[in-house]
Design an enzyme around this catalytic site. Structure first.
Site, PDB file in Angstrom:
ATOM      1  N   GLY A  45      -1.255   4.991  -8.033  1.00 27.93           N
ATOM      2  CA  GLY A  45       0.251   5.407  -7.840  1.00 27.93           C
ATOM      3  C   GLY A  45       1.356   4.352  -8.568  1.00 27.93           C
ATOM      4  O   GLY A  45       0.977   4.003  -9.579  1.00 27.93           O
ATOM      5  N   ARG A  46       2.236   4.008  -7.858  1.00 28.51           N
ATOM      6  CA  ARG A  46       3.284   3.129  -8.538  1.00 28.51           C
ATOM      7  C   ARG A  46       2.881   1.543  -8.628  1.00 28.51           C
ATOM      8  O   ARG A  46       2.429   1.240  -7.608  1.00 28.51           O
ATOM      9  CB  ARG A  46       4.653   3.391  -7.847  1.00 28.51           C
ATOM     10  N   ASP A  47       2.891   1.116  -9.656  1.00 27.83           N
ATOM     11  CA  ASP A  47       2.457  -0.368  -9.767  1.00 27.83           C
ATOM     12  C   ASP A  47       1.359  -0.940  -8.774  1.00 27.83           C
ATOM     13  O   ASP A  47       1.123  -1.723  -8.184  1.00 27.83           O
ATOM     14  CB  ASP A  47       3.857  -1.150  -9.042  1.00 27.83           C
ATOM     15  N   HIS A  48       0.199  -0.044  -9.265  1.00 23.59           N
ATOM     16  CA  HIS A  48      -1.085  -0.409  -8.772  1.00 23.59           C
ATOM     17  C   HIS A  48      -1.315  -1.792  -8.946  1.00 23.59           C
ATOM     18  O   HIS A  48      -1.454  -2.382 -10.250  1.00 23.59           O
ATOM     19  CB  HIS A  48      -2.011   0.632  -9.383  1.00 23.59           C
ATOM     20  N   ALA A  49      -1.783  -2.468  -8.054  1.00 22.07           N
ATOM     21  CA  ALA A  49      -2.356  -3.894  -8.149  1.00 22.07           C
ATOM     22  C   ALA A  49      -1.484  -4.924  -8.544  1.00 22.07           C
ATOM     23  O   ALA A  49      -1.640  -6.065  -9.061  1.00 22.07           O
ATOM     24  CB  ALA A  49      -3.662  -3.796  -8.872  1.00 22.07           C
ATOM     25  N   GLN A  71      -7.884   2.608  -2.928  1.00 20.73           N
ATOM     26  CA  GLN A  71      -7.578   1.289  -2.920  1.00 20.73           C
ATOM     27  C   GLN A  71      -6.214   0.712  -2.174  1.00 20.73           C
ATOM     28  O   GLN A  71      -5.385   1.473  -2.810  1.00 20.73           O
ATOM     29  CB  GLN A  71      -7.935   0.638  -4.302  1.00 20.73           C
ATOM     30  N   THR A  72      -6.607  -0.018  -1.495  1.00 19.34           N
ATOM     31  CA  THR A  72      -5.307  -0.688  -0.781  1.00 19.34           C
ATOM     32  C   THR A  72      -5.465  -2.053  -0.208  1.00 19.34           C
ATOM     33  O   THR A  72      -6.574  -2.433   0.135  1.00 19.34           O
ATOM     34  CB  THR A  72      -4.512   0.202   0.302  1.00 19.34           C
ATOM     35  N   ARG A  73      -4.460  -2.866  -0.333  1.00 20.72           N
ATOM     36  CA  ARG A  73      -4.447  -4.349   0.323  1.00 20.72           C
ATOM     37  C   ARG A  73      -3.636  -4.404   1.225  1.00 20.72           C
ATOM     38  O   ARG A  73      -2.818  -5.507   1.737  1.00 20.72           O
ATOM     39  CB  ARG A  73      -4.191  -5.402  -0.692  1.00 20.72           C
ATOM     40  N   HIS A  87       1.386   6.268   1.230  1.00 19.44           N
ATOM     41  CA  HIS A  87       0.076   6.152   0.951  1.00 19.44           C
ATOM     42  C   HIS A  87      -0.931   7.596   1.512  1.00 19.44           C
ATOM     43  O   HIS A  87      -1.481   8.039   0.883  1.00 19.44           O
ATOM     44  CB  HIS A  87      -0.827   5.005   1.762  1.00 19.44           C
ATOM     45  N   HIS A  90       0.953   3.305   4.947  1.00 21.05           N
ATOM     46  CA  HIS A  90       2.031   3.860   5.407  1.00 21.05           C
ATOM     47  C   HIS A  90       2.219   5.394   4.750  1.00 21.05           C
ATOM     48  O   HIS A  90       1.153   5.830   4.465  1.00 21.05           O
ATOM     49  CB  HIS A  90       3.191   2.913   4.377  1.00 21.05           C
TER      50      HIS A  90
HETATM   51  P1  ADP Z   1      -2.559  -2.298  -4.414  1.00 19.15           P
HETATM   52  O1  ADP Z   1      -1.884  -3.536  -4.521  1.00 19.15           O
HETATM   53  O2  ADP Z   1      -4.093  -2.301  -4.549  1.00 19.15           O
HETATM   54  O3  ADP Z   1      -2.126  -1.378  -5.519  1.00 19.15           O
HETATM   55  P2  ADP Z   1      -1.077  -1.069  -2.264  1.00 19.15           P
HETATM   56  O4  ADP Z   1      -1.444  -0.769  -0.817  1.00 19.15           O
HETATM   57  O5  ADP Z   1      -0.020  -1.437  -2.840  1.00 19.15           O
HETATM   58  O6  ADP Z   1      -2.266  -1.758  -3.010  1.00 19.15           O
HETATM   59  O7  ADP Z   1      -1.148   0.494  -3.143  1.00 19.15           O
HETATM   60  C1  ADP Z   1      -2.390   1.396  -2.736  1.00 19.15           C
HETATM   61  C2  ADP Z   1      -2.221   2.366  -4.187  1.00 19.15           C
HETATM   62  O8  ADP Z   1      -0.964   3.302  -3.308  1.00 19.15           O
HETATM   63  C3  ADP Z   1      -2.028   2.186  -5.349  1.00 19.15           C
HETATM   64  O9  ADP Z   1      -2.420   3.104  -5.874  1.00 19.15           O
HETATM   65  C4  ADP Z   1      -0.301   2.111  -5.285  1.00 19.15           C
HETATM   66  O10 ADP Z   1      -0.139   2.318  -6.866  1.00 19.15           O
HETATM   67  C5  ADP Z   1       0.022   3.219  -4.424  1.00 19.15           C
HETATM   68  N1  ADP Z   1       1.176   3.025  -3.772  1.00 19.15           N
HETATM   69  C6  ADP Z   1       1.758   2.378  -2.973  1.00 19.15           C
HETATM   70  N2  ADP Z   1       3.050   2.707  -2.529  1.00 19.15           N
HETATM   71  C7  ADP Z   1       3.425   3.756  -3.228  1.00 19.15           C
HETATM   72  C8  ADP Z   1       4.429   4.802  -3.190  1.00 19.15           C
HETATM   73  N3  ADP Z   1       5.690   4.576  -2.498  1.00 19.15           N
HETATM   74  N4  ADP Z   1       4.463   5.723  -4.019  1.00 19.15           N
HETATM   75  C9  ADP Z   1       3.434   6.061  -4.938  1.00 19.15           C
HETATM   76  N5  ADP Z   1       2.323   5.165  -4.917  1.00 19.15           N
HETATM   77  C10 ADP Z   1       2.282   4.105  -4.185  1.00 19.15           C
END
Ligand code: ADP
Length: 386
Positions: A284-288, A190-192, A199, A196
């Site tokens: 991952g980190r801080d999802h959503a 999932q991503t918004r 990801h 990078h």
């Molecule tokens: P969302 O807001 O849907 O979480 P993101 O694009 O910010 O969308 O993140 C997509 C996924 O990648 C999520 O599961 C997020 O936790 C994970 N993620 C994003 N950046 C990182 C990072 N630097 N390290 C680990 N996980 C990451």
């Protein structure tokens, strides 16, 4: 194929024969206008992505979801899926009535049989779902903008909303594609955001252990400063062209609205991807998350309260990933011993500022092909905005 959430994939899309008849009937019905958020909910209920939901939630399910993260029958469900209307509109409607569900463009997209109409507390909803009443939280803002009464009942989709139609696949279609590809284990991402290096690292690390990767970007409503979905789609395609094995990766859009509900949205994102046929889901980190409303790993911890068999989809949890200049590769604190000074990581806000000012983020952070597209498209967009 993985069993859909609740046991059966819902299909509320009118068949061709029914559709003609229902469209004729619709001329005599009252209409409700759905905003883009509710319209995407309608589409995702109808195509089975929100299985086992067959319509907008009634009060019993709604309250149970808020309090217990479960539907009233005990099935895990973490976010309310509701249809708000004004009190004035409610006063023109009756229980048992079927109404047209129109888009803001005036087209009829579906029908709903009204089984319930109920008032709700915006404060309680915001506190349960977003864990804050802060009016700066994008989900809280949306909650307080909503109208006062929820309508509930089963829906039928008569017309598909057409955004991103060439890259849109229903759960039925994706499940069929996975079968044809011979993939038994599929990890969803999932991503918004643009993809990078961090990801990509998560995706490819996961892919080492499964048959295929579904890149499933959310393309429904997002907050204004997020990168628009049409620009992101171009960047995903360029990235896949250069850096991903074609027979192991599939790109398809997820037309949901972004709630920024952190942990609760992570559960929702996972369950919905199970309905799309995926067996694994990356968190991952801080999802959503947004701002500092949720702890870095809260979206992972929330899954600890569920049994694996009732969740059904396996959660692949990742630590914060970065490029380490000493290791000369992507890593996390689990695999890299070096101090943060060696780590290249940029926040989304910082990257957007760099892109808009014509500064290239380092290639250790983002692939140059992605940056080139983002920079070109964002600058063109801004010029056309002026
Ligand atoms: P969302 O807001 O849907 O979480 P993101 O694009 O910010 O969308 O993140 C997509 C996924 O990648 C999520 O599961 C997020 O936790 C994970 N993620 C994003 N950046 C990182 C990072 N630097 N390290 C680990 N996980 C990451």
């Amino acid at each position: 194929m993985i069993t859909p959430h609740g046991g059966k994939l819902v299909n509320r899309i009118a068949t061709d024969a029914d559709r003609e008849r229902l469209l004729q009937q619709s001329a005599t019905l009252q209409s409700i206008t759905l905003n883009s958020w509710s319209l995407s909910d309608l589409q995702l209920i109808a195509n089975g992505a929100f299985s086992p939901l067959t319509g907008f939630m009634g009060q019993k399910d709604y309250l149970s979801v808020l309090k217990d993260l479960r539907l009233s029958d005990g099935t895990i469900w973490s976010l309310p899926i509701t249809l708000p209307v004004s009190k004035d509109k409610k006063n023109t409607l009756s229980l048992g009535e079927t109404v047209n569900l129109k888009g803001e463009d005036g087209n009829i997209y579906g029908l709903m049989l009204i089984e319930e109409m109920y008032e709700y507390s915006k404060e309680a909803e915001a506190l349960f779902v977003y864990k804050t009443l802060d009016q700066k939280h994008p989900g809280v803002i949306k909650t307080f903008e909503k109208e006062e009464v929820y309508l509930a009942g089963p829906i039928t989709l008569l017309n598909q909303p057409l955004t991103f139609s060439e890259d849109y696949k229903t759960p039925f279609e994706l499940r069929k594609i996975f079968q044809e590809l011979g993939w038994e284990t599929i990890v969803a991402f999932q991503t918004r955001n643009p993809i990078h290096r961090a990801h990509e690292y998560l995706q490819k690390t996961a892919l080492e252990n499964v048959d295929g990767l579904l890149i499933h970007p959310l393309v429904g409503d997002t907050k204004k400063d997020d990168i628009p979905a049409n620009i992101r789609m171009k960047s995903y395609k360029a990235l896949m062209q250069e850096y991903y094995p074609k027979d192991r990766v599939f790109l398809s859009v997820f037309p949901a609205a972004m709630r920024y509900a952190g942990p609760r949205e992570a559960v929702f994102h996972a369950i919905v991807r199970k309905n799309f046929g995926c067996t694994h889901f990356i968190v991952g980190r801080d999802h959503a998350g947004v701002g500092d409303y949720y702890g870095t790993y809260e979206s992972q911890e929330i899954f600890n309260q569920f049994r694996k068999d009732e969740l059904g989809i396996e959660i692949l949890k990742f630590e914060h990933a970065f490029y380490c200049t000493k290791c000369s590769c992507m890593a996390t604190s689990k695999t890299c011993p070096h101090p943060v000074e060696n780590h290249i990581h940029l926040s989304g806000t910082k990257v957007r500022a760099m892109l808009r000012s014509g500064q290239f983020p380092p290639k250790e952070f983002s692939r140059p092909e992605v940056v080139t597209i983002l920079m070109k498209e964002l600058n063109q967009n801004e010029k056309s905005d002026i």
